[in-house]
Design a protein around this motif. Sequence first.
Motif, short mmCIF file in Angstrom:
data_model
loop_
_atom_site.label_atom_id
_atom_site.label_comp_id
_atom_site.label_asym_id
_atom_site.label_seq_id
_atom_site.Cartn_x
_atom_site.Cartn_y
_atom_site.Cartn_z
N GLY A 239 -5.82 -28.14 51.78
CA GLY A 239 -4.57 -27.51 51.35
C GLY A 239 -3.36 -28.10 52.07
N VAL A 240 -3.53 -28.40 53.36
CA VAL A 240 -2.46 -29.07 54.12
C VAL A 240 -2.16 -30.43 53.51
CG1 VAL A 240 -1.89 -30.14 56.34
CG2 VAL A 240 -2.95 -27.86 56.29
N TRP A 241 -3.21 -31.16 53.19
CA TRP A 241 -3.05 -32.49 52.57
C TRP A 241 -2.28 -32.39 51.26
CZ3 TRP A 241 -8.03 -35.77 51.15
CH2 TRP A 241 -7.63 -36.99 50.59
N LYS A 242 -2.59 -31.37 50.43
CA LYS A 242 -1.87 -31.18 49.17
C LYS A 242 -0.37 -30.98 49.43
CE LYS A 242 -3.53 -28.69 45.83
NZ LYS A 242 -4.07 -27.51 45.10
N THR A 243 -0.07 -30.23 50.47
CA THR A 243 1.34 -29.99 50.81
C THR A 243 2.02 -31.26 51.28
OG1 THR A 243 0.96 -27.67 51.34
CG2 THR A 243 2.88 -28.70 52.33
N GLU B 158 -10.30 -31.75 47.23
CA GLU B 158 -10.26 -30.32 46.91
C GLU B 158 -11.49 -29.93 46.10
OE1 GLU B 158 -7.20 -27.04 44.95
OE2 GLU B 158 -6.99 -29.17 44.42
N ARG B 159 -11.87 -30.78 45.14
CA ARG B 159 -13.05 -30.48 44.31
C ARG B 159 -14.32 -30.49 45.17
NH1 ARG B 159 -16.77 -33.53 42.25
NH2 ARG B 159 -15.63 -35.49 42.50
N ILE B 160 -14.43 -31.47 46.06
CA ILE B 160 -15.61 -31.55 46.93
C ILE B 160 -15.76 -30.27 47.74
CG2 ILE B 160 -16.57 -32.68 48.97
CD1 ILE B 160 -15.40 -35.33 47.83
N TRP B 161 -14.67 -29.83 48.34
CA TRP B 161 -14.73 -28.60 49.13
C TRP B 161 -15.02 -27.38 48.26
CZ3 TRP B 161 -15.38 -27.51 54.00
CH2 TRP B 161 -14.99 -28.41 54.99
N SER B 162 -14.38 -27.31 47.11
CA SER B 162 -14.51 -26.13 46.25
C SER B 162 -15.89 -25.99 45.63
CB SER B 162 -13.46 -26.18 45.14
OG SER B 162 -12.15 -26.18 45.67
N GLU B 163 -16.59 -27.12 45.46
CA GLU B 163 -17.90 -27.08 44.82
C GLU B 163 -19.05 -27.00 45.81
OE1 GLU B 163 -18.05 -30.42 42.18
OE2 GLU B 163 -16.55 -29.58 40.81
N LEU B 164 -18.73 -26.92 47.10
CA LEU B 164 -19.78 -26.78 48.11
C LEU B 164 -20.50 -25.44 47.99
CD1 LEU B 164 -18.34 -28.08 51.51
CD2 LEU B 164 -20.28 -29.02 50.26
N SER B 165 -21.75 -25.45 48.34
CA SER B 165 -22.49 -24.20 48.49
C SER B 165 -23.15 -24.25 49.86
CB SER B 165 -23.54 -24.03 47.40
OG SER B 165 -24.55 -25.01 47.53
N ASN C 17 -19.22 -22.00 52.03
CA ASN C 17 -19.22 -21.38 50.72
C ASN C 17 -18.01 -21.86 49.92
OD1 ASN C 17 -18.02 -19.01 49.00
ND2 ASN C 17 -20.23 -18.66 49.07
N GLY C 18 -18.26 -22.35 48.69
CA GLY C 18 -17.19 -22.92 47.89
C GLY C 18 -16.07 -21.95 47.57
N ASP C 19 -16.41 -20.69 47.30
CA ASP C 19 -15.37 -19.71 46.98
C ASP C 19 -14.48 -19.45 48.19
OD1 ASP C 19 -16.20 -19.40 44.38
OD2 ASP C 19 -17.58 -17.74 44.85
N ASN C 20 -15.08 -19.39 49.38
CA ASN C 20 -14.28 -19.22 50.60
C ASN C 20 -13.45 -20.47 50.88
OD1 ASN C 20 -15.22 -16.65 51.01
ND2 ASN C 20 -16.79 -17.23 52.50
N ALA C 21 -14.01 -21.64 50.53
CA ALA C 21 -13.25 -22.89 50.69
C ALA C 21 -12.00 -22.85 49.83
CB ALA C 21 -14.12 -24.08 50.32
N LYS C 22 -12.11 -22.36 48.62
CA LYS C 22 -10.94 -22.26 47.73
C LYS C 22 -9.87 -21.37 48.34
CE LYS C 22 -13.60 -22.87 43.46
NZ LYS C 22 -14.10 -22.21 42.23
N ARG C 23 -10.30 -20.28 48.96
CA ARG C 23 -9.34 -19.38 49.60
C ARG C 23 -8.64 -20.08 50.76
NH1 ARG C 23 -12.78 -14.16 51.01
NH2 ARG C 23 -10.75 -13.44 51.81
N ARG C 24 -9.40 -20.86 51.52
CA ARG C 24 -8.81 -21.55 52.67
C ARG C 24 -7.90 -22.70 52.21
NH1 ARG C 24 -14.12 -20.28 55.24
NH2 ARG C 24 -13.62 -18.85 56.96
N ILE C 25 -8.25 -23.38 51.13
CA ILE C 25 -7.39 -24.44 50.60
C ILE C 25 -6.05 -23.86 50.19
CG2 ILE C 25 -7.07 -26.05 48.67
CD1 ILE C 25 -10.16 -26.44 48.73
N GLU D 35 0.65 -21.98 53.74
CA GLU D 35 1.15 -21.86 55.11
C GLU D 35 1.82 -23.14 55.58
OE1 GLU D 35 -1.69 -18.34 56.96
OE2 GLU D 35 -1.96 -20.39 57.67
N SER D 36 1.24 -24.30 55.25
CA SER D 36 1.86 -25.56 55.67
C SER D 36 3.17 -25.79 54.93
CB SER D 36 0.90 -26.73 55.46
OG SER D 36 0.49 -26.83 54.12
#
Length: 289
Positions: free
Chosen positions: A19-23, A58-65, A251-259, A265-266
């Motif tokens: 998410g920081v990288w996206k910003t 972002e996809r890699i993180w979001s699709e993790l299990s 967990n991918g869903d938690n990753a999405k929340r953190r992204i 925040e950034s």
Amino acid sequence: MEYGLVFCGGGGRGAYQAGVWKTLEKFGLARYVSAVSGTSVGALNAAMFCSVSVYKAERIWSELSQSDIADPVSAAGRVIGSIVNFAKSDDKTVNRGKIGSAFNSGLFSREGLTALIEENGINAAVTRSPIPCFACLHNTSWGEAEYFDMRAYPPDTVTRLLWASTAIPAAFAPVDIGGTLYRDGGLSDNTPVKPLYDIGLRRFIISYLSRDTIDKTKFPDAEFIELVPSEDIYLGEKNTNILNSGTLDFNGDNAKRRIALGESESAATLTILASAREKLTVTSNVKKQ
């Protein structure tokens, strides 16, 4: 204007850094990054920064299990063995050059991590990176941090360097590279500004994964943009155990929340900094007149 980008370690909380990288992309700062470094999961994010797009990261993180990183069947046997070995040991400390036997077997396999690195071409692409890309590892022989520019190594060694940098004690086994055992770089330097400072950079963007920040006096004449997460990065599960608080939460869903949190925040921090600098410039111009 050149910046060194530093990704701190923090296990599963590393999704925040996507998410920081996206910003950084949205604010136009990413194009000024001329070198990057990372510790632990930050090394993986550094490697992705130099090899794939932010959207793929972002996809890699979001699709993790969780099963991508953990092997629940074999982990059960390893954790029991670790507990037994640790209980039998008279020395319960983790000190220089020696990690207790309880921490050597590892609770998780690396198969999922290897697949993530290799199937996405991260290890091969890093070797072609136009900018330095450092991974910080803990050298168990010296008990100190060691920094590897991953561009200098073949893809299979890059994979091993990323294994080593994420080798959290009690979670992953140490990694042998050139006859030396290496572990998670966070054991000695969780915020690897040093390799970037040593190559001459004096402006840094640091993406933290906790509220702990570095002693900036160690880097005289340097300027810092520090992106520090709120307590929300723990998703309400913060505690003092290193193996909780999101460290092993893949967990991918938690990753999405953190992204999403890292992005918002950034962006808020950079907006405040930009406003403060604009006011400073206006004030300076008024004084000159």
